[in-house]
Design a protein around this motif. Structure first.
Motif, PDB file in Angstrom:
ATOM      1  N   LEU A  93       0.331  -3.332   4.400  1.00  0.00           N
ATOM      2  CA  LEU A  93      -1.017  -2.860   4.117  1.00  0.00           C
ATOM      3  C   LEU A  93      -1.419  -1.781   5.112  1.00  0.00           C
ATOM      4  O   LEU A  93      -0.992  -1.801   6.267  1.00  0.00           O
ATOM      5  CB  LEU A  93      -2.029  -4.009   4.188  1.00  0.00           C
ATOM      6  CG  LEU A  93      -1.917  -5.105   3.134  1.00  0.00           C
ATOM      7  CD1 LEU A  93      -2.866  -6.252   3.467  1.00  0.00           C
ATOM      8  CD2 LEU A  93      -2.213  -4.559   1.743  1.00  0.00           C
ATOM      9  N   ARG A 121      -9.880   1.253   2.152  1.00  0.00           N
ATOM     10  CA  ARG A 121      -8.920   0.505   1.331  1.00  0.00           C
ATOM     11  C   ARG A 121      -9.052  -0.994   1.578  1.00  0.00           C
ATOM     12  O   ARG A 121      -9.006  -1.800   0.638  1.00  0.00           O
ATOM     13  CB  ARG A 121      -7.503   0.987   1.645  1.00  0.00           C
ATOM     14  CG  ARG A 121      -6.458   0.586   0.616  1.00  0.00           C
ATOM     15  CD  ARG A 121      -5.124   1.231   0.896  1.00  0.00           C
ATOM     16  NE  ARG A 121      -4.155   0.919  -0.139  1.00  0.00           N
ATOM     17  CZ  ARG A 121      -3.883   1.689  -1.179  1.00  0.00           C
ATOM     18  NH1 ARG A 121      -4.505   2.846  -1.315  1.00  0.00           N
ATOM     19  NH2 ARG A 121      -2.990   1.316  -2.080  1.00  0.00           N
ATOM     20  N   ASP A 128       0.804  -1.223   0.000  1.00  0.00           N
ATOM     21  CA  ASP A 128       0.000   0.000   0.000  1.00  0.00           C
ATOM     22  C   ASP A 128       0.836   1.272   0.000  1.00  0.00           C
ATOM     23  O   ASP A 128       0.309   2.357  -0.218  1.00  0.00           O
ATOM     24  CB  ASP A 128      -0.930   0.015   1.222  1.00  0.00           C
ATOM     25  CG  ASP A 128      -2.148  -0.883   1.016  1.00  0.00           C
ATOM     26  OD1 ASP A 128      -2.317  -1.396  -0.109  1.00  0.00           O
ATOM     27  OD2 ASP A 128      -2.932  -1.064   1.972  1.00  0.00           O
TER      28      ASP A 128
END
Length: 313
Positions: free
Chosen positions: A256, A263, A224
């Motif tokens: 992440l 998200r 991410d």
């Protein structure tokens, strides 16, 4: 409660909290353990960490080194393999370009205000477009790899056949296979090159990090917060399918944005109906052929919330 002996165990990264030794000793005490460390590439033979946990019961299969020897012996096969890898890189670049645009369109629609009866179907269509693109990308990968195998028939070539015979001999006395982490594509491709998965799946399999990633139906690459790019997760490879309906996401807390619910929701929706298994250091997810048992592993729900796997139902 007595734990049922699993067929497959998925583990998170082995640093800073190594657990593979205790897991193997629990599920297969005294057995010989084949280890696949091809994902470490040039460091494949650095087995000090595994030996400290498992002792002298380990049997290294050395898939990376054996493949390197094959490339040295068989120039024609090496050239064909490099061409296949070049084709796959080109396909991935084209996929990533399309994915950026499709993901941007979907995110814009998710943020668009309006009556659900008007906006909702467009959001669903945008999500389906990404899922179709992901599926198309896996088909392209499979097509390129199948063409290579059909044209070059690597298993019929002397260098590959001889190495595979040696590997099967090493495997013959092992009841457990540990697949370590590193480079997921290298792990996947070396197992395919030597056609080992039918042999591996008859044993207890423990996958660590990238080794866990390749055991589901598909391998998803994610970060991410990349140094460059937009950080869209990519469906990178077909998996080996030992664990049904799961996408393993090791080192999730580092790679992440777990606190970004929007998200996480997008990730869960996109990979549905597969379930996202978060595997951080010390986490574990067992599959016994019928049901899952978790220790630490979390699941991403379709609303973006994170819950312990055992409380996900």
């Amino acid at each position: 409660m007595t734990r049922i002996t699993p067929r497959v165990v998925l583990l998170g990264p082995q640093a800073p909290l190594p657990t593979v030794g205790s897991v193997v000793k629990e599920i297969d005490p005294g057995g010989r353990v084949a280890v696949i460390t091809a994902g470490w590439q040039e460091w494949e033979s650095d087995l000090a960490g595994l030996r400290s946990q498992l002792g002298d019961v380990i049997v290294p299969l050395r898939l990376y080194q054996r493949a390197e020897r094959i490339w040295e012996q068989d120039h024609e096969l090496r050239v064909a393999h490099r061409r296949m890898q070049s084709d796959l890189k080109g396909i991935r670049r084209l996929y990533a370009r399309q994915l950026d645009r499709a993901a941007e369109a979907w995110m814009e629609l998710l943020e668009t205000e309006g009556p659900e009866r008007i906006v909702g179907p467009e959001r669903e269509a945008a999500l389906e477009a990404i899922q179709r693109l992901d599926a198309h990308h896996l088909r392209r990968i499979d097509s390129v790899q199948t063409e290579f195998r059909d044209r070059m028939t690597p298993l019929e070539r002397r260098s590959v056949s001889r190495a595979r015979g040696e590997i099967l001999q090493d495997l013959s006395g092992c009841s457990t296979v540990v697949i370590e982490g590193g480079h997921a594509a290298v792990l996947h491709n070396r197992i395919v090159l030597f056609d080992l998965m039918d042999e591996i799946r008859t044993r207890i399999v423990v996958g660590c990090a990238a080794g866990a990633m390749i055991l589901g139906g598909r391998v998803v690459l994610y970060n991410d917060q990349p140094a460059i790019g937009r950080g869209n997760a990519e469906v990178g490879l077909p998996g080996h399918g030992l664990v049904p309906g799961v996408v393993a996401l090791p080192d999730a807390a580092f790679r992440l944005r777990l606190d970004d619910r929007s998200r996480m929701r997008r990730l869960a929706l996109r990979l549905s109906p597969d379930r996202c298994a978060l595997l951080d250091p010390g986490h574990r997810l067992d599959w016994d052929g019928r049901a899952f048992t978790a220790d630490g592993s979390r699941l991403v729900r379709r609303d973006g919330t994170l819950v312990p796997w055992d409380r996900a139902a």
